[in-house]
Write an enzyme that holds these catalytic residues in place. Structure first.
Site, PDB file in Angstrom:
ATOM      1  N   VAL A   1       0.839  -1.195   0.000  1.00  0.00           N
ATOM      2  CA  VAL A   1       0.000   0.000   0.000  1.00  0.00           C
ATOM      3  C   VAL A   1       0.875   1.247   0.000  1.00  0.00           C
ATOM      4  O   VAL A   1       1.941   1.258   0.627  1.00  0.00           O
ATOM      5  CB  VAL A   1      -0.894   0.034   1.275  1.00  0.00           C
ATOM      6  CG1 VAL A   1      -1.832   1.220   1.265  1.00  0.00           C
ATOM      7  CG2 VAL A   1      -1.664  -1.249   1.440  1.00  0.00           C
ATOM      8  N   CYS A   2       0.413   2.282  -0.691  1.00  0.00           N
ATOM      9  CA  CYS A   2       1.008   3.617  -0.592  1.00  0.00           C
ATOM     10  C   CYS A   2      -0.138   4.616  -0.701  1.00  0.00           C
ATOM     11  O   CYS A   2      -1.297   4.220  -0.653  1.00  0.00           O
ATOM     12  CB  CYS A   2       2.077   3.837  -1.672  1.00  0.00           C
ATOM     13  SG  CYS A   2       1.416   3.934  -3.329  1.00  0.00           S
ATOM     14  N   ALA A   3       0.162   5.873  -0.865  1.00  0.00           N
ATOM     15  CA  ALA A   3      -0.884   6.896  -0.889  1.00  0.00           C
ATOM     16  C   ALA A   3      -1.832   6.730  -2.076  1.00  0.00           C
ATOM     17  O   ALA A   3      -3.053   6.809  -1.922  1.00  0.00           O
ATOM     18  CB  ALA A   3      -0.262   8.281  -0.895  1.00  0.00           C
TER      19      ALA A   3
END
Length: 135
Positions: A93-95
């Site tokens: 996950v990232c932004a």
């Protein structure tokens, strides 16, 4: 062969229908992306490990519950010590999902086979009304 020539329109409709049915699987097969609902299923059913590849400040501002933070630039060094069992599914996950997609390649290079990026990242997670933790 005569049937195909005489009924070319039926063959065309069958091929077009099959393509439309298979298109979502084909489109997502190479991307390794996962919807928020799919991520929750992996977490609950297969005990997937969630790795947030955002920078430490971004992680502190909000992240998927239970996620471990390994910034993308440290992933190659820290992932093998954080997740020793390479058979476990990983959700990255990232932004927005861009860094997580790059991280999928790194994780696969390290020998993790069941790796997927959360499509749309934390933004999509929030839009799906999923819980977010703050450090």
């Amino acid at each position: 062969m005569k049937f195909i020539i005489d009924n070319w329109y039926l063959v065309f409709v069958a091929l077009a229908s099959g393509t439309m049915l298979l298109w979502p699987m084909i489109k997502n097969a190479g991307a390794g992306t996962l919807s928020p609902a799919g991520a929750v299923q992996l977490m609950n059913r297969e005990k997937a490990v969630v790795i947030d590849v955002c920078e430490t400040e971004e992680f502190a501002a909000g992240h998927v519950g239970g996620a471990k933070n390994i910034p993308l630039n440290q992933l190659e060094e820290r992932l093998p010590t954080t997740v020793k069992n390479k058979a476990l599914p990983l959700v990255l996950v990232c932004a927005t999902g861009a860094r997580a997609n790059r991280a999928v390649g790194i994780a696969k290079k390290l020998g993790y086979e069941n790796v997927q990026a959360l499509a749309g990242g934390l933004k999509a997670w929030r839009e799906a009304s999923m819980p977010v933790e703050k450090a």
